[in-house]
Every structure is written in C-alpha cells, then in structure tokens.
Write an enzyme that holds these catalytic residues in place. Structure first.
Site, PDB file in Angstrom:
ATOM      1  N   LYS A 181      63.349  54.416  77.835  1.00  0.00           N
ATOM      2  CA  LYS A 181      61.885  54.284  77.731  1.00  0.00           C
ATOM      3  C   LYS A 181      61.300  55.534  77.076  1.00  0.00           C
ATOM      4  O   LYS A 181      61.313  56.621  77.653  1.00  0.00           O
ATOM      5  CB  LYS A 181      61.227  54.105  79.092  1.00  0.00           C
ATOM      6  CG  LYS A 181      59.760  53.719  78.908  1.00  0.00           C
ATOM      7  CD  LYS A 181      58.888  54.000  80.101  1.00  0.00           C
ATOM      8  CE  LYS A 181      58.224  55.350  80.080  1.00  0.00           C
ATOM      9  NZ  LYS A 181      57.179  55.541  79.057  1.00  0.00           N
ATOM     10  N   GLU A 255      65.795  66.975  83.503  1.00  0.00           N
ATOM     11  CA  GLU A 255      65.443  68.095  82.614  1.00  0.00           C
ATOM     12  C   GLU A 255      63.932  68.229  82.708  1.00  0.00           C
ATOM     13  O   GLU A 255      63.197  67.393  82.170  1.00  0.00           O
ATOM     14  CB  GLU A 255      65.839  67.779  81.167  1.00  0.00           C
ATOM     15  CG  GLU A 255      67.319  67.559  80.951  1.00  0.00           C
ATOM     16  CD  GLU A 255      68.103  68.857  80.860  1.00  0.00           C
ATOM     17  OE1 GLU A 255      67.495  69.933  80.984  1.00  0.00           O
ATOM     18  OE2 GLU A 255      69.329  68.777  80.672  1.00  0.00           O
ATOM     19  N   CYS A 289      59.433  72.502  76.437  1.00  0.00           N
ATOM     20  CA  CYS A 289      59.767  72.800  77.835  1.00  0.00           C
ATOM     21  C   CYS A 289      60.253  74.238  77.989  1.00  0.00           C
ATOM     22  O   CYS A 289      59.990  74.881  78.991  1.00  0.00           O
ATOM     23  CB  CYS A 289      60.819  71.827  78.326  1.00  0.00           C
ATOM     24  SG  CYS A 289      62.213  71.705  77.200  1.00  0.00           S
ATOM     25  N   GLU A 386      52.908  75.599  83.973  1.00  0.00           N
ATOM     26  CA  GLU A 386      53.258  75.255  82.594  1.00  0.00           C
ATOM     27  C   GLU A 386      52.015  74.706  81.893  1.00  0.00           C
ATOM     28  O   GLU A 386      51.423  73.731  82.344  1.00  0.00           O
ATOM     29  CB  GLU A 386      54.359  74.187  82.626  1.00  0.00           C
ATOM     30  CG  GLU A 386      54.914  73.875  81.270  1.00  0.00           C
ATOM     31  CD  GLU A 386      55.975  72.780  81.323  1.00  0.00           C
ATOM     32  OE1 GLU A 386      55.784  71.802  82.072  1.00  0.00           O
ATOM     33  OE2 GLU A 386      56.976  72.910  80.608  1.00  0.00           O
TER      34      GLU A 386
HETATM   35  P1  TAP Z   1      55.866  63.189  82.188  1.00  0.00           P
HETATM   36  O1  TAP Z   1      54.466  62.864  82.439  1.00  0.00           O
HETATM   37  O2  TAP Z   1      56.748  63.545  83.325  1.00  0.00           O
HETATM   38  O3  TAP Z   1      56.473  61.930  81.412  1.00  0.00           O
HETATM   39  C1  TAP Z   1      57.800  61.874  80.966  1.00  0.00           C
HETATM   40  C2  TAP Z   1      58.222  60.424  80.851  1.00  0.00           C
HETATM   41  O4  TAP Z   1      58.242  59.821  82.150  1.00  0.00           O
HETATM   42  C3  TAP Z   1      57.271  59.577  80.017  1.00  0.00           C
HETATM   43  O5  TAP Z   1      58.028  58.606  79.330  1.00  0.00           O
HETATM   44  C4  TAP Z   1      56.401  58.948  81.093  1.00  0.00           C
HETATM   45  O6  TAP Z   1      55.765  57.777  80.666  1.00  0.00           O
HETATM   46  C5  TAP Z   1      57.426  58.667  82.165  1.00  0.00           C
HETATM   47  N1  TAP Z   1      56.882  58.526  83.518  1.00  0.00           N
HETATM   48  C6  TAP Z   1      55.650  58.896  83.991  1.00  0.00           C
HETATM   49  N2  TAP Z   1      55.566  58.615  85.323  1.00  0.00           N
HETATM   50  C7  TAP Z   1      56.761  58.077  85.685  1.00  0.00           C
HETATM   51  C8  TAP Z   1      57.293  57.606  86.925  1.00  0.00           C
HETATM   52  N3  TAP Z   1      56.589  57.642  88.061  1.00  0.00           N
HETATM   53  N4  TAP Z   1      58.549  57.125  86.949  1.00  0.00           N
HETATM   54  C9  TAP Z   1      59.308  57.112  85.817  1.00  0.00           C
HETATM   55  N5  TAP Z   1      58.852  57.530  84.617  1.00  0.00           N
HETATM   56  C10 TAP Z   1      57.595  58.023  84.548  1.00  0.00           C
HETATM   57  O7  TAP Z   1      56.026  64.379  81.157  1.00  0.00           O
HETATM   58  P2  TAP Z   1      55.321  64.518  79.753  1.00  0.00           P
HETATM   59  O8  TAP Z   1      53.951  65.004  79.977  1.00  0.00           O
HETATM   60  O9  TAP Z   1      55.543  63.305  78.925  1.00  0.00           O
HETATM   61  O10 TAP Z   1      56.236  65.654  79.089  1.00  0.00           O
HETATM   62  C11 TAP Z   1      56.010  66.977  79.288  1.00  0.00           C
HETATM   63  C12 TAP Z   1      56.969  67.551  80.302  1.00  0.00           C
HETATM   64  O11 TAP Z   1      58.319  67.340  79.901  1.00  0.00           O
HETATM   65  C13 TAP Z   1      56.815  69.037  80.419  1.00  0.00           C
HETATM   66  O12 TAP Z   1      56.784  69.413  81.757  1.00  0.00           O
HETATM   67  C14 TAP Z   1      58.070  69.583  79.747  1.00  0.00           C
HETATM   68  O13 TAP Z   1      58.442  70.840  80.171  1.00  0.00           O
HETATM   69  C15 TAP Z   1      59.061  68.540  80.050  1.00  0.00           C
HETATM   70  N6  TAP Z   1      60.180  68.580  79.106  1.00  0.00           N
HETATM   71  C16 TAP Z   1      61.371  69.063  79.546  1.00  0.00           C
HETATM   72  C17 TAP Z   1      62.440  69.144  78.674  1.00  0.00           C
HETATM   73  C18 TAP Z   1      63.733  69.699  79.180  1.00  0.00           C
HETATM   74  S1  TAP Z   1      65.025  69.493  78.258  1.00  0.00           S
HETATM   75  N7  TAP Z   1      63.824  70.330  80.320  1.00  0.00           N
HETATM   76  C19 TAP Z   1      62.314  68.731  77.360  1.00  0.00           C
HETATM   77  C20 TAP Z   1      61.091  68.243  76.939  1.00  0.00           C
HETATM   78  C21 TAP Z   1      60.027  68.167  77.844  1.00  0.00           C
HETATM   79  P3  TAP Z   1      54.334  57.886  79.939  1.00  0.00           P
HETATM   80  O14 TAP Z   1      54.475  58.735  78.759  1.00  0.00           O
HETATM   81  O15 TAP Z   1      54.061  56.518  79.564  1.00  0.00           O
HETATM   82  O16 TAP Z   1      53.410  58.444  80.965  1.00  0.00           O
END
Ligand code: TAP
Length: 481
Positions: A181, A255, A289, A386
């Site tokens: 997804k 991650e 991240c 963050e």
């Molecule tokens: P999230 O809000 O956590 O979303 C990540 C993914 O999870 C999206 O596809 C989201 O869908 C989905 N999601 C949301 N709620 C969920 C639930 N209850 N159950 C399962 N899936 C769910 O993060 P974001 O804002 O997209 O990304 C930013 C974060 O990612 C930052 O904290 C960043 O540090 C972290 N990140 C970490 C890494 C590594 S390698 N450690 C790499 C990149 C990013 P929707 O988009 O549709 O809400």
C-alpha cells in the site's frame, strides 16, 4: 554578483497520465470500493483519480498473493526469480525519466533529486537483490532458507518509488509475494511500477498494489492471510501496527521516524561541512526520516559555521520542482505544511530564534522556506520532535563527550553525522552514537548493500544488505549468524 537562472523545466510529455487508476491485483488493474484524487503539491492541480481499496479489495489482493506464492513464486528456483528482478531493474532504468517526472509531479520533490537519487537507487535495489535470489544459501542463514509467505507492506510519501523498491526487491528475491500500500498522497509511481511488473511478465499475484488511505493500511496489516508486515512511516502509526500484530504470529519490521544529530567539530573543513548540513536537512525538503535535523556544532566555530550556512541557504533555489535548477521543492501536502508550521510556531513561542532564507514562495501549492533555529534548548519541541520539513535546530557543544550526550538525548536512533578530520574521533563517536547509520564527513548516502534501520523509537529490523534479507526469510531455529 547574483546570477539569474533561465528556467530549465523538464518536459511532462514523457508521462502519460490516465484519468483514473484501478487497483493492481492478480496481475491486472481492477476496480475498488471508491475513488479519491491525487494532486500535485506544487500547483494543487488534480493529477488523477485513484481507487480506494476497502477491506474486501485487500482480501482479494491477499488471496491473489497467496495463490501466486503457493503455486508459482515459492517453488520457482532462485535463479529464475532473479531473472524477473533483473528484468524489472532494467525496465526501471529504461523508464527512468518517466518515473522521475511522475514522482516529481505527485510528490513535489525537485526533478534533480528524483532523476539522480530516487530512481537510480530504486533500480540499484532491484539489481542488488536480483543477484541474491540464487545465492540465499550462502547468506549465512543456513543452506536453504525458506521465504515467509505473503508480505503486507505499507510505505510513506517521502520516497514513494524508492521505499517501494526497498520493500519489494528483497521480499521477491527471498521468494515471498507482496501486497503493497503506497501513501495516499503519492500513489502514482507505484501504479506505474505495476505496469512495469506487467511488462516484465511477472507472474500474476506476485506483486499486488492496493491504493488508499490509513484505513487500507489498517486492513492490510490486520489481515489474517498475511505472514509478515513491513512498515515504513511514523513512530505513532508504527506503534499502532506493533499492537495490531502482537500475538498474531506475524513477523514485523518497522522503519520509523528520526531526529538525527549532525555533529560538526572545530577541525572540520567548514565549506564541506556546510554542504553536508544543507544536504542533511534540505534534501527532499527535509522529508527524510534520517534527516540531520539537529545540528550540533562545536562552540568555538559556531559563528563561522552559521555565517557560512546562512550564506549557502541564501543561494538555495525554491520553486517549480520540474525545473532542473530547483533545490527545494514543494511540501508534500497541506497537512504536512500545517504540521511544520505548528512546530515552527512552537519553536518561536518557546524562545528559540528563527531565521528563514529569503525566498519568494509561489502563490499556489504548499511551500516552506529553508529555516534554521538558534538559541535552541534540548527541551524545546523543535529539538525533540520530528518536524519532517526544511527546518534545522542548531545547538552547540564543547567536548566530544558532550556531543555524544546531546546527540543521544532523543527517543529516536536512526542516523547521525560526524564532521572532523580526525579518523580516531570518527571511530570514537561512531561507537558511542546510538544510531543505525553514522555517516562520517558526508550525509544522506545510501547503497543497497548497506543495511539501514533504527534503534529505540526509530524501529527495528534492517533494510538493504545481507542483514535486510533476514527480514524476509524464515530463519527461526535455523541460520548460523
Ligand atoms: P504515516 O502517517 O505513518 O504513514 C505511513 C503509511 O502508513 C502511509 O501509507 C499511511 O497511509 C499508512 N497508515 C496510516 N495509518 C495507518 C494505520 N493505522 N495502519 C496501517 N497503515 C497506516 O507516515 P507518513 O507521514 O506517511 O511518513 C512520514 C514518516 O515516515 C516520518 O515519521 C518518517 O520519519 C518516516 N519514514 C521512515 C523511514 C525509515 S526507513 N525509517 C523512511 C521514510 C519515512 P496514508 O498515507 O494514506 O495515511
């Protein structure tokens, strides 16, 4: 003297956008429960309509992945799986320009970054793991490690195609099938990747892509037909997923977020360090991240480093992400822009001193200027949380021990950077910093052969390298590492 650059826009004509996109299940595009729109964050223009996968669609995708796993993929010799992965890698390279332009349109990141970083690294991940597919018996996990089964993968919006590659390539190389997804705001390159799977004649059901929002992700990770969950995203959602997977028997890797320290010692070459600081926090608008969002600079060179940093920030070009001269693109969504604004306001309210690079923000779309805060205390929210945007918090230290103490004073532990001419100091610091990756005299460098992952609230499990294979192999009770 300041030079004006002529516009150098990359052509959009290489991309053929469809009006609407279905879900990729069992090798073909199908309908789903409802639709939503994906927009360009730089212009707010609607790019396409995308299908929202409800629980019954997730069910279909998991069933397709299970069938492909049992009948085809898990019984196919590794050398044959490897051929498919090589084919996908080559197709990603062949369609690199199209993927890069589409990524920039949907995500808002500068074309220079999608063209030179995201897409080449995505191809490199497929090449690297293609090489492993027939050599898993030599990876140190026993003579014939088994795959886990069907993997549910959920990824964020900051590196949409690259995070897909980090997830899909090792899973497939190890003999698993996947349901992935993508994030709600950046589904388009995953759907183009689905076309690449078709083009590569990948057996139907080996890769399934279900688009949607958090509820789709929730249905996927909770699905009883999934053997392993691999999640990249925020720590908050990661914790929810860990709870949902507890006692389910599913394997899990997370991650999550980060708040990396970039530590500059007084013997570091200032210009080189400043480039590293800029790359550390303003690359991809700080939507990284492992971004170096906390600058720890030795007190004796603070003023010199800050002066050079402000000068360099003043030369960053913010604007049209499709322009090849652009350094800083659009913030990915209004929600993320609001989050950045809220944290920056808290920094000002708590007494830190804000400086933003002078630049004109476009009228439409979501934008935030490269910004730094000085007079930051470790208790401030901007030093602890963050921000996931182009905002740097600057603090100082006097001794290496103080630098380590401050760098480790965070609930996260994903990455860190050290800038010094002394090799011994680099090694001393690296052995004390509680971070999955420590860069020395560089920052934000990635390679598929190098494992990446966190400590503490940054998650667990590694992606990339031999260590990353472990997350996709059934080595319980076996393996010799
Ligand atoms: P999230 O809000 O956590 O979303 C990540 C993914 O999870 C999206 O596809 C989201 O869908 C989905 N999601 C949301 N709620 C969920 C639930 N209850 N159950 C399962 N899936 C769910 O993060 P974001 O804002 O997209 O990304 C930013 C974060 O990612 C930052 O904290 C960043 O540090 C972290 N990140 C970490 C890494 C590594 S390698 N450690 C790499 C990149 C990013 P929707 O988009 O549709 O809400």
């Amino acid at each position: 003297m300041r030079f004006d650059y002529a516009p150098a826009p990359e052509s959009r004509s290489v991309v053929t956008l469809r009006d609407s996109y279905g879900l990729f299940i069992g090798g073909s595009f199908t309908g789903g429960s409802s639709v939503f729109k994906t927009i360009s964050p730089a212009t707010e223009e609607v790019l396409a309509e995308v299908t929202h996968a409800g629980p019954e669609d997730v069910d279909r995708a998991v069933a397709a992945a299970r069938q492909a796993y049992e009948r085809i993929w898990s019984v196919m010799p590794g050398r044959e799986r490897g051929k498919y992965l090589f084919r996908i890698a080559r197709l990603v390279q062949e369609r690199a320009r199209e993927l890069a332009v589409l990524e920039t349109m949907d995500n808002g990141k500068p074309i220079r970054e999608s063209r030179d970083v995201d897409v080449p690294l995505a191809a490199a991940h497929f090449f690297y793991h293609a090489g492993w597919a027939d050599k898993l018996g030599y990876a140190g996990f026993g003579p014939s490690p088994r795959p886990l089964g069907v993997v549910g993968q959920v990824i964020p919006w900051n590196f949409p195609l690259l995070m897909l590659a980090w997830k899909v390539a090792p899973a497939l190389a190890c003999g698993n099938t996947v349901v992935l997804k993508p994030a709600e705001t950046t589904p388009l390159t995953a759907l183009l990747f689905a076309e690449i799977c078709q083009q590569a004649d990948l057996p139907p059901g080996v890769v399934n892509i279900v688009t949607g929002d958090g509820s789709t992700g929730q249905s996927l990770v909770a699905h009883p037909g999934i053997d392993k969950v691999a999640f990249t995203g925020s720590t908050e959602v990661g914790k929810q997923i860990a709870r949902a997977c507890a006692v389910s028997g599913k394997r899990l890797t997370l991650e999550l977020g980060g708040k990396a320290a970039n530590v500059v010692f007084d013997d570091a070459p200032v210009d080189q360090a400043v480039e590293g600081i800029v790359n550390g926090i303003f690359f991809n608008q700080g939507h990284v991240c492992c971004a170096g969002s906390r600058l720890l600079v030795q007190e004796s060179v603070r003023d010199e480093v800050l002066a050079a940093l402000r000068r360099r920030m003043g030369t960053l070009r913010l604007g049209d992400p499709l322009d090849k001269n652009t350094d800083v693109g659009a913030i990915n969504s209004r929600a993320q822009l609001d989050k950045i604004g809220e944290l920056v306001a808290s920094g000002e309210a708590e007494g830190a001193s804000r400086w933003s690079a002078p630049c004109q923000l476009p009228d439409r779309g979501f934008w935030f200027p490269p910004t730094l805060f000085t007079e930051v205390s470790q208790a401030h929210r901007i030093a602890r949380e963050e921000i996931f945007g182009p905002v740097l918090s600057v603090m100082t230290f006097r001794t290496p021990a103080e630098a380590v103490q401050k760098a480790n004073n965070t609930p996260y532990g994903l990455s860190a950077g050290v800038w010094t001419e002394k090799g011994s100091l680099i090694l001393w610091m690296a052995s004390r910093l509680r971070a999955g990756v420590v860069w020395a005299n560089t920052f934000n460098r990635f390679d598929p052969s190098s494992p990446f992952g966190g400590y503490k609230e940054s998650g667990f499990g590694r992606e990339g390298g031999r260590h990353g294979l472990e997350a996709y192999l059934d080595i319980a009770g076996g393996g010799d590492v």
